[in-house]
Design a protein around this motif. Structure first.
Motif, PDB file in Angstrom:
ATOM      1  N   UNK A 151      36.209  24.635  36.861  1.00  0.00           N
ATOM      2  CA  UNK A 151      35.085  25.365  36.689  1.00  0.00           C
ATOM      3  C   UNK A 151      34.701  25.419  35.889  1.00  0.00           C
ATOM      4  N   UNK A 152      33.392  25.010  35.575  1.00  0.00           N
ATOM      5  CA  UNK A 152      31.773  25.045  34.702  1.00  0.00           C
ATOM      6  C   UNK A 152      31.366  26.350  34.583  1.00  0.00           C
ATOM      7  N   UNK A 153      31.367  26.614  36.384  1.00  0.00           N
ATOM      8  CA  UNK A 153      30.111  28.131  36.767  1.00  0.00           C
ATOM      9  C   UNK A 153      31.348  28.994  37.374  1.00  0.00           C
ATOM     10  N   UNK A 154      30.683  30.331  36.841  1.00  0.00           N
ATOM     11  CA  UNK A 154      31.261  31.201  38.139  1.00  0.00           C
ATOM     12  C   UNK A 154      30.127  32.615  38.669  1.00  0.00           C
ATOM     13  N   UNK A 155      30.420  33.601  38.860  1.00  0.00           N
ATOM     14  CA  UNK A 155      30.146  34.757  39.605  1.00  0.00           C
ATOM     15  C   UNK A 155      30.796  35.671  39.848  1.00  0.00           C
TER      16      UNK A 155
ATOM     17  N   UNK B 148      33.265  41.275  30.700  1.00  0.00           N
ATOM     18  CA  UNK B 148      32.694  39.785  31.157  1.00  0.00           C
ATOM     19  C   UNK B 148      32.165  38.672  31.550  1.00  0.00           C
ATOM     20  N   UNK B 149      31.481  38.427  30.347  1.00  0.00           N
ATOM     21  CA  UNK B 149      31.205  37.156  30.104  1.00  0.00           C
ATOM     22  C   UNK B 149      31.614  36.062  29.622  1.00  0.00           C
TER      23      UNK B 149
ATOM     24  N   UNK C  52      29.080  35.322  34.146  1.00  0.00           N
ATOM     25  CA  UNK C  52      28.916  37.123  33.895  1.00  0.00           C
ATOM     26  C   UNK C  52      29.768  37.391  34.547  1.00  0.00           C
ATOM     27  N   UNK C  53      30.862  37.822  35.625  1.00  0.00           N
ATOM     28  CA  UNK C  53      31.515  38.918  36.099  1.00  0.00           C
ATOM     29  C   UNK C  53      31.220  40.386  36.045  1.00  0.00           C
ATOM     30  N   UNK C  54      30.781  40.637  35.282  1.00  0.00           N
ATOM     31  CA  UNK C  54      29.934  42.278  34.631  1.00  0.00           C
ATOM     32  C   UNK C  54      31.267  43.052  35.162  1.00  0.00           C
TER      33      UNK C  54
ATOM     34  N   UNK D  41      39.091  43.953  34.137  1.00  0.00           N
ATOM     35  CA  UNK D  41      40.056  45.912  34.440  1.00  0.00           C
ATOM     36  C   UNK D  41      41.032  46.683  36.741  1.00  0.00           C
ATOM     37  N   UNK D  42      40.684  45.275  36.732  1.00  0.00           N
ATOM     38  CA  UNK D  42      40.785  46.046  38.219  1.00  0.00           C
ATOM     39  C   UNK D  42      40.593  44.996  39.115  1.00  0.00           C
ATOM     40  N   UNK D  43      40.639  43.701  38.954  1.00  0.00           N
ATOM     41  CA  UNK D  43      40.317  42.109  39.202  1.00  0.00           C
ATOM     42  C   UNK D  43      41.767  41.826  38.360  1.00  0.00           C
ATOM     43  N   UNK D  44      41.875  40.646  39.931  1.00  0.00           N
ATOM     44  CA  UNK D  44      42.483  39.377  39.056  1.00  0.00           C
ATOM     45  C   UNK D  44      41.505  38.272  40.249  1.00  0.00           C
TER      46      UNK D  44
END
Length: 423
Positions: A47-51, A376-377, A394-396, A415-418
């Protein structure tokens, strides 16, 4: 109902049998930094993009805190975590040290096993009690919690083969270095507050086979570096950076082949690289440098004065591991400045601010570079002598773990997820 139940049992049994027999495939991610242990993947179509909700195959909550990176074998993902006993997250909480297997298609937990309990363990605010990444081989998963214990499990079932806390030591800032497998040995660094060592266990039993006592003049003896296995002129060498010195060991018996001193550098984290006949290391706190050390059959004894190819003192990493792609080396300082240099000469092509504060290692895959900062960036770049950002995502969520690759997807631990993210 009985037929469905029997079919489910058969499918689970078949999956377990396949996993037990599974050799490590080129598409697997069996240890820290992947199949070549240097942050490369041969996968395409990444992937190139995600959020937070874009291109997400699944998002799986993980219990506790752990900065170990995911390990991928076939349809299973393995991680470790430190879960607060009683469920209340505090800095001084007792910890249940656990290994988990997740289904790669769904993110659902297949098994979750406690290996050890730790009473009020301490760690640096940027560390966890489950930072070392597991390693897989021949149906077994080996997990390591530094001074808190080491164990071997059956990958299919989570059954403990052996577990030991025999190799406890006095840590500084917790644990960090991941174990490696060399032939019939499981090897890890134990660079403690004093008496730093490299330790090799019999991977079948967990019993010690050898220990190498590291010697250096560095005032602070503690470090967290994961060794790298290379081969030069037919001889296997285990490259093991520690405080003030990198030692190359014969992995068979732990005897030293050569060493290179670098003064008072300590808390060394980045895993070494090997390319172009050169070993690349970072020298740790307080002022890190990137060193390029010539490696050939002439390396014997102390090579400090004879084998330095080049060094870079500006914007070197304290924590993120580097990557070599073609003739260029890429490294990112903890403040987010990315440097590209000629891997053979050390000539710097660019040094640009790329991310915010960062601890995760660089991933080189699918003709791209992937970086993930602590907030998360995720930044994707094109390799080359000019700085070119392709995407910022950015997953923030706080993120210190390094990427893993699964098929044509990325695994990103926060920190809390995969997360599993796709193109």
């Amino acid at each position: 109902m009985r037929i469905a139940s029997a079919l489910t049992t058969l499918l689970l049994s078949l999956s377990a049998s396949l996993l037990c027999a599974e050799p490590t495939a080129p598409t697997d991610w069996p240890e820290f930094r992947g199949p070549q242990a240097q942050g490369h993947s041969a996968a395409t179509g990444l992937p190139l993009y995600w959020g937070p909700s874009q291109h997400v195959v699944w998002k799986a909550p993980l219990p506790g805190i752990g900065w170990s990176s995911p390990v991928v074998i076939g349809d299973r993902i393995f991680v470790t975590s430190a879960v607060p006993v009683g469920g209340v997250e505090t800095a001084t909480a007792d910890r249940s040290l656990r290994a988990l297997a997740l289904d790669a298609a769904t993110g659902k937990t297949v098994w979750d096993v406690e290996l050890f309990k730790a009473t009020s363990p301490r760690a640096h605010r940027k560390n966890s009690h489950a930072s070392p990444t597991a390693v897989f081989e021949n149906g077994k998963v080996y997990v390591h919690f530094g001074h808190l214990g080491t164990a071997c499990l059956e990958a299919a079932t989570g059954k403990t083969v052996w577990a030991t806390q025999e190799f406890a030591y006095s840590p500084v800032h917790g644990n960090g270095s991941s174990p490696v497998i060399v032939d019939d040995l499981l090897i890890f660094t134990a660079d403690a507050e004093s008496d730093p060592k490299v330790i090799a266990l019999d991977k079948a039993t967990g019993k010690q086979r050898w220990a190498f006592a590291r010697q250096s003049t560095a005032k602070n003896k503690f470090s967290f570096c994961t060794p790298l296995l290379i081969e030069i002129a037919g001889q296997k060498q285990l490259i093991t950076p520690g405080s003030g010195v990198v030692n190359a060991l014969n992995p068979k018996d732990g005897t030293e082949i050569w060493r290179f001193y670098y003064g008072d550098g300590y808390s060394v984290v980045p895993r070494p690289l090997f390319a172009h006949g050169i070993i690349y290391i970072a020298t740790g706190y307080n002022k890190p440098s990137v060193l390029a050390i010539k490696a050939d059959a002439s390396n014997k004894g102390d090579v400090t004065e004879t084998h330095l190819a080049w060094s870079i003192d500006k914007a070197a990493p304290h924590n993120p591991s580097m990557a070599v792609v073609g003739d260029e080396i890429y490294f990112v300082a903890d403040n987010g400045i990315l440097t590209c240099a000629d891997a053979k000469t050390g000539t710097v092509h660019y040094s640009e601010r790329c991310t915010g504060p960062i601890s995760a290692s660089i991933l080189a895959a699918d003709g791209k570079l992937y970086l993930q900062d602590e907030k998360g960036l995720g930044v994707v770049l094109k390799p080359g002598k000019t700085y070119q950002v392709l995407a910022s995502n950015d997953l923030k969520e706080r993120a210190l773990a390094s990427y893993a690759v699964i098929g044509s997807d990325l695994l990103i631990r926060t920190e809390g997820n995969l997360y599993r993210v796709k193109k």
